[in-house]
Design an enzyme around this catalytic site. Sequence first.
Site, short mmCIF file in Angstrom:
data_model
loop_
_atom_site.label_atom_id
_atom_site.label_comp_id
_atom_site.label_asym_id
_atom_site.label_seq_id
_atom_site.Cartn_x
_atom_site.Cartn_y
_atom_site.Cartn_z
CG HIS A 136 34.92 46.45 51.93
ND1 HIS A 136 35.52 47.05 50.88
CD2 HIS A 136 33.96 47.29 52.50
CE1 HIS A 136 34.88 48.24 50.76
NE2 HIS A 136 34.11 48.40 51.78
CG HIS B 254 31.61 48.06 46.35
ND1 HIS B 254 32.61 46.89 46.82
CD2 HIS B 254 32.41 48.99 46.78
CE1 HIS B 254 33.50 47.47 47.35
NE2 HIS B 254 33.84 48.73 47.20
#
Length: 493
Positions: A188, A250
């Site tokens: 995300h 990430h």
Amino acid sequence: MTSSTGLRPAAATVDIEAHLLVLFGATGDLAKRKLIPALYSLMKRRNFDDTTRVLGVATSDLSDDDYREVVRDALIKSGVDEDEAREWCAEVISYQTIKAGFGTLQGRIDEIESGAGLPGNRVFYLAIPPGVFDDTIEGIASVGLHESEGWTRVVVEKPFGVDFESASELNGLLHRWFHEDQIYRIDHYLAKETVQNILVFRFANPIFESSWNRDRIDSVEITVAETLGLEGRASYFDRSGMIRDVVQNHVFQVMTLMAMEPPVRLDSGAIRDEKVKVLRSIYPMTIDGVVRGQYSAGTSDGDIVPGYQDENGIEGESKTETYAALRVCIDNWRWRGVPFYLRAGKRMPERLTQVVVRFKRPPVYLFDGEGACRVHANVMYITLQPDEGFDLRFDVKIPGEGLELTPQSLSFRYGDVFGELPDAYETLIVDFLAGDQTLFVRGDEAEEAWRILEPVIGLDSNPESYEAGSWGPRAAADLITGEGDHWHPQHED
Ligand SMILES: NC(=O)c1ccc[n+]([C@@H]2O[C@H](COP(=O)([O-])OP(=O)(O)OC[C@H]3O[C@@H](n4cnc5c(N)ncnc54)[C@H](OP(=O)(O)O)[C@@H]3O)[C@@H](O)[C@H]2O)c1
């Protein structure tokens, strides 16, 4: 219904075709806290609730009405009006327990699609524990649900494997039943506006891009810091650790966007090709390029907090790292000799995701000399969250007699100009519904990231201790090799 987000030009609206979203893990934390509120807000804003149906799937034995109550509660918690939530649930939401088997699930899908006049477009969203990915994918395929009269897409939540081998196996299983262009692996972070903006910052602003190389840049630092500890995720986290949980995905995603070459086009294939090339330029990590840490008791947000070993759910003497700092060398034409310092930690003094680009000092120190005339390196701080923005630090003369320099900043804050930024999950949902894979991780990308980290994951050595509420173990300072260089915990250091 049309919409546009992600990296498509604003004028290039995309169709969201009528579809059924089959949400595996429908009663889970992610579904309730993130996915359902994002889906609701998106459908309301873009008005496609009359052509979308959501079928929640989990192991719990619930009726449609039971599950609608679960969804309604989640929506109310996220600020939605109770009556509106109830109306939406009645219209859009159904539920099926997976305990009844995939044959029953198939029957339920047929029933919903024909009842709502849907054309057979399906998304299978796997928001389930990684341990049941394989059975779920096999189950979907076993009854032919992966083939339909419309399009079929599968969305896979992180973590994508726990090492190179498991990621390759998962890729192999997915590719048995789905083409790569049907697979959406979620990280995300990629959907955060500030992360997408790295591409715009670099490739729309030649003033920076012309300096973006080993001739001008001394080092690049990426920090992902959390103040949180385990938050009820002890059993998952203790098997994972910070390198698997945050660095492999990430931190590496931000690193590849910072380091990649300009793509030949703004499409998902071209962008992802360049990101993979960065990863391929990195040798597998060695132990001396990594410092692992684990927090001891300390303070967090003003509260006294226990050390990791004393957290609920941690049994025995755990060697799992809650902090990792790495020195990564990207061995390509642009970056050879420029260290990328990466760190991610729990129980840090503040929540911060930031990239710090430290430029080379001037070749001649004209202003250095006896006295207080120190020349500082130019530094670009790119803050991805919170207080999103940019600060470019440069030296100015302090007015008055004598020559004295002080670093000052040119600054831009998203909040001052644009207000609140969109939710990452809304962006991802629109993108997979629109068939745009740019903000999703490609199979080879996930494997390359694991390949690099393989030698330093799940190590059996004791991590260095650091106090909760500090910036990590002292040993991390020694990773930084540049003269006068150091980790940049905050703007005013
Ligand atoms: N939570 C987050 O913030 C977050 C963030 C990023 C990624 N993720 C990833 O998202 C996934 C879900 O996380 P979570 O936090 O929501 O987990 P969770 O709270 O433990 O929920 C797991 C969900 O999966 C369901 N489930 C278990 N086995 C199933 C099966 N065989 N078929 C269908 N459903 C099944 C559970 O159903 P029952 O409750 O009915 O048993 C429950 O709905 C994980 O892969 C996680 O790593 C989560």
